[in-house]
Design a protein around this motif. Structure first.
Motif, PDB file in Angstrom:
ATOM      1  N   GLY A 176      -3.840   4.810 -10.559  1.00  0.00           N
ATOM      2  CA  GLY A 176      -5.257   4.584 -10.298  1.00  0.00           C
ATOM      3  C   GLY A 176      -5.581   4.127  -8.883  1.00  0.00           C
ATOM      4  O   GLY A 176      -6.744   3.893  -8.565  1.00  0.00           O
ATOM      5  N   SER A 177      -4.575   4.006  -8.014  1.00  0.00           N
ATOM      6  CA  SER A 177      -4.796   3.585  -6.631  1.00  0.00           C
ATOM      7  C   SER A 177      -4.179   4.590  -5.670  1.00  0.00           C
ATOM      8  O   SER A 177      -3.125   5.152  -5.950  1.00  0.00           O
ATOM      9  CB  SER A 177      -4.143   2.224  -6.370  1.00  0.00           C
ATOM     10  N   TRP A 178      -4.831   4.786  -4.531  1.00  0.00           N
ATOM     11  CA  TRP A 178      -4.260   5.632  -3.492  1.00  0.00           C
ATOM     12  C   TRP A 178      -3.190   4.840  -2.763  1.00  0.00           C
ATOM     13  O   TRP A 178      -3.415   3.714  -2.331  1.00  0.00           O
ATOM     14  CB  TRP A 178      -5.340   6.100  -2.522  1.00  0.00           C
ATOM     15  N   LYS A 179      -1.996   5.438  -2.652  1.00  0.00           N
ATOM     16  CA  LYS A 179      -0.871   4.797  -1.988  1.00  0.00           C
ATOM     17  C   LYS A 179      -0.366   5.677  -0.852  1.00  0.00           C
ATOM     18  O   LYS A 179      -0.369   6.903  -0.935  1.00  0.00           O
ATOM     19  CB  LYS A 179       0.284   4.564  -2.979  1.00  0.00           C
ATOM     20  N   LEU A 192      -2.342   9.519  -5.402  1.00  0.00           N
ATOM     21  CA  LEU A 192      -2.849   8.632  -6.428  1.00  0.00           C
ATOM     22  C   LEU A 192      -1.713   8.176  -7.334  1.00  0.00           C
ATOM     23  O   LEU A 192      -0.975   9.000  -7.876  1.00  0.00           O
ATOM     24  CB  LEU A 192      -3.914   9.369  -7.243  1.00  0.00           C
ATOM     25  N   LEU A 230       0.817  -1.220   0.000  1.00  0.00           N
ATOM     26  CA  LEU A 230       0.000   0.000   0.000  1.00  0.00           C
ATOM     27  C   LEU A 230       0.850   1.269   0.000  1.00  0.00           C
ATOM     28  O   LEU A 230       0.311   2.370   0.028  1.00  0.00           O
ATOM     29  CB  LEU A 230      -0.919   0.014   1.227  1.00  0.00           C
TER      30      LEU A 230
END
Length: 90
Positions: free
Chosen positions: A75-78, A72, A5
């Motif tokens: 395309g994903s929040w990290k 972002l 993550l």
């Protein structure tokens, strides 16, 4: 799982870490896990290209406590950083 993550350039300290140190070792050595849990449990607010917590980071310029940032990526929040206020601490 937490590593998946996090961004590859995750920030956890202002100075250069000693060779071989991991973010998780640093958090354990400095007893930061409880603080991390408390901060990431708060509402994140926009701050430039990041979402940050706690909201005081944006609302109170004098806030110098720990803060977490997500951004972002693909395309994903990290999870991008978890650091104290600006600059190295003495």
């Amino acid at each position: 799982m937490l590593t998946s993550l996090m961004t590859p350039d995750f920030g956890y300290r202002w100075d250069a870490p000693p060779p071989g140190e991991s973010v998780f070792q640093y958090w354990s050595m400095n007893d930061l896990w409880p603080m991390l849990g408390g901060i990431v449990g708060q509402k994140f607010v926009p701050n430039g290209t990041y979402m940050v917590a706690p909201a005081q980071v944006v609302k109170e310029p004098s806030y110098h406590g720990y803060r977490a940032g997500i951004r972002l990526e693909g395309g994903s929040w990290k999870f991008a950083y978890f650091v104290p206020g600006e600059g190295p601490t003495q």
